[in-house]
Design an enzyme around this catalytic site. Sequence first.
Site, short mmCIF file in Angstrom:
data_model
loop_
_atom_site.label_atom_id
_atom_site.label_comp_id
_atom_site.label_asym_id
_atom_site.label_seq_id
_atom_site.Cartn_x
_atom_site.Cartn_y
_atom_site.Cartn_z
N GLN A 54 4.72 -4.02 2.78
CA GLN A 54 4.27 -5.60 2.91
C GLN A 54 4.81 -6.09 1.59
O GLN A 54 4.99 -5.95 0.62
CB GLN A 54 3.23 -5.65 3.32
CG GLN A 54 2.07 -5.44 2.19
CD GLN A 54 0.77 -4.99 2.56
OE1 GLN A 54 0.40 -3.82 2.93
NE2 GLN A 54 0.14 -6.01 2.97
N GLU A 82 0.67 -1.19 -0.05
CA GLU A 82 0.04 -0.02 -0.10
C GLU A 82 0.93 1.31 0.03
O GLU A 82 0.38 2.24 0.04
CB GLU A 82 -0.86 0.06 1.21
CG GLU A 82 -1.96 -1.04 1.18
CD GLU A 82 -2.86 -0.84 2.42
OE1 GLU A 82 -2.67 -0.38 3.35
OE2 GLU A 82 -4.05 -1.54 1.79
C1 BGC Z 1 -2.49 -3.85 5.02
C2 BGC Z 1 -3.85 -4.66 4.12
C3 BGC Z 1 -4.64 -5.37 4.98
C4 BGC Z 1 -5.16 -4.25 6.06
C5 BGC Z 1 -6.42 -4.82 6.90
C6 BGC Z 1 -3.41 -2.82 5.72
O1 BGC Z 1 -2.45 -2.34 6.83
O2 BGC Z 1 -1.59 -3.12 4.10
O3 BGC Z 1 -2.88 -5.69 3.34
O4 BGC Z 1 -5.53 -5.89 4.36
O5 BGC Z 1 -4.20 -3.75 6.64
O6 BGC Z 1 -5.69 -5.92 7.73
#
Ligand code: BGC
Length: 800
Positions: free
Chosen positions: A617, A494
């Site tokens: 991630q 993200e």
């Molecule tokens: C992560 C996502 C995840 C979300 C909910 C975010 O911080 O980057 O991959 O789906 O949290 O856990």
Amino acid sequence: MVEWSIIFDQWIPKEQTLREALCTLGNGYVATRGAFEEAKAEADINYPGTYIAGGYNRLTSEVARKQIENEDLVNWPNWLPVSFRHAGEDWFHLSKVELLDFRQELDMKHGLLLRSVHFRDGKGRESMLNTRRLVSMANAHLAVLEWELTPINWSGEIELRAALDGRVINSGVARYHALASQHLQNLEQGQHNEETMYLVVQTVQSKIRMAQVARTQVFLDGQTSGMIPLTKIEQGYVEHQYTLQALAGQPLRLEKSVLIYTSRDWATSEPLLDACINIGRQGMFEESLEEHKRAWQRLWNRCDLDTACLSKTQSVLRLHIFHLLQTVSGHTVDLDVGVPARGWHGEAYRGHIFWDELFIFPFLNMHLPAITRELLMYRYRRLNEARSAAKEAGYRGAMFPWQSGSNGREESQVIHLNPKSGRWLPDNTYLQRHISSAIAYNVWHYYQATEDMDFLSYHGAELMLDIAQFWSTIATLNHEMGRYEILHVVGPDEYHTEYPDSSEVGLNNNAYTNVLAVWVITKALELKEIVDDSRFVELLTKLHIGPDDLSRWEDITKRMYVPFLEDTKIIAQFDGYDQLLEFGWEKYRARYGETMRLDRILESEGDNVNRYKASKQADVLMLFYLFSSEELLSVFKQLNYDFEPECIPENIAYYEQRTSHGSTLSKIVHAWVLARSDRKRSWVNFETALMSDLEDIQGGTTAEGIHLGAMAGTVDLVQRAYTGLEIRDDVLWLNPVLPDEMPCLNIQLRYRGHWIKLNLTTEKMVITFDKGWSKEVKIGVRGEIHNFRTGDQKEFDIQR
Ligand code: BGC
């Protein structure tokens, strides 16, 4: 921690909200944080929160001169309140007494929260307070608490109060404080009969009504007191009051049984009516406890995992299974809810449903597949919304939202607050179209684990075909390159949502997205061989998928583009990744530690994480997590890319150096992909993932809700990565390699309607087959297939 319990032997106010999340009790229908009975919401100290599965409401707020609508998981009335005071003095509060002894225990075996406090007040009066609490796993609507005060060196008059408090708002996440938070409207409150009071509230927009009914009874020295409480009634609040003569050495016990019904329930007439009828049928605390313990025992019989030799690991794994089962259980079936990324344990991410299912379902598939089916039905019922979303974006098929809540519309927030800079920033993470592939992947793997042909034919296949159709229409043919591309999306990482200095959002050809799209289309095409011909044709007609569409699908599975870093076999996270700057990791790691939110740090420094080769991630590495090397290589081969098994370690090493693990999911993936090639490093990652919540490794996030993906993911690592479990060609393959740190493992798995026990040490594996209902099952061990029938037990030498 001991085998079945987490124990806190000191009260540390600054850790209280974290403990409340960790000590949440729930049953898949309702969950209540482990706040103290006497506690009210106080910023950073106490946050009693009660949430129901699927209990959402929307509110509009004005932020940064924009009208923003958010859908939140609602904090419902607090059913916990019980407290006491000496006549004419202040109400009991831990901070106002001297603690002589403190113990709080989460007993995971029995689903109980216990507290025992020995304290002395300002007037030298010493008392013992013991409480026990449960949220019943036997009766989804029931929560019970027992509160016992024993005066040690004093006697005198005290007032006791027990309440239902509907004067609550959503204020559990500091970042959301500028947003509207009054979700509830109080409808009714009062006295039902001498021992029973009630409260009825309703959410202001979604109009979900909840009735809470509480019966209180007081016992003196073990005998029923026969006392009838006075009922105090205020708007949104009801309270039972008792005035008592406490005697030194004589325990004074209050039992409070609470029933919670909502307008979302099945088999009810009206919430208050049903709650009032049923409270009269409720037994005493001990009776409720027995039923509750038996229900937990049944769950543990199916879901426990025993690493016999490793006590801390064992207990944390149990904590993870415990919270998973408290979030989704048999009571979830028919509730039409998804599995929330942060449990029903707090307000982070507003109880929304993300791709975290990908990390959660594998555990459920192998233990309680009926729950996975239900959670997949949550997606199925939202297909129409996903179809409309695709259509509005100019595509066909089903485009599922990155964040989902009540009706399946996109619930991602439009802007979010960076608490480090105090600025509200656009949030473009909704462009994570890969969520749809996760749904198709989950359908496929549920089917593999269960062979549930009815589900696949009637629901699963429709989901997969419609998702395949979406990928086929979002993919565009780049004539110059002769390959298909997927543009303007965001991958799992993200931190990267756009190109630096670009005015457009999204990135091109995120490798994970493109490969998953090919995999989904390939599997959708394979459905033709699996479901009945007539059903397949029926579905194609229903979904308006014609021969031209199918030939385009075929073409995409051969000509999708996957970016590589120039002159290497390293898969590029997305097109243009190699143009980004290398990041100065050492400096930032020294300052902020290994797991950090680089996006927030850099933005607060006036920089932008999009400029760097720095991932939040695992992104490319997700491919090695989700697919065996055989499966992945066959996708690359089909696409005519020369990608060999030897390239995998190189890819892992490359991205390992460029990942900040700003999501707890990341360490799971890293532990998994290293499990065979570098067992030491894998274990280090596994241990970090294991401590995600218990030690709150992201620094303050667990208090707002547990990380269910990381919890389930760690258990699944043990269950599948260490046993080498893979379902391929109708064979359950096992290829165990236990980590040195975990020399034995006992586990029971559900596979296609059968229970299979595995007892593993580093030398041998014993497989015991319970019942072979209709047919034998093929289990493959180290390349050889064995047939198992009822009662079979076989031992295998698995020394390396
Ligand atoms: C992560 C996502 C995840 C979300 C909910 C975010 O911080 O980057 O991959 O789906 O949290 O856990």
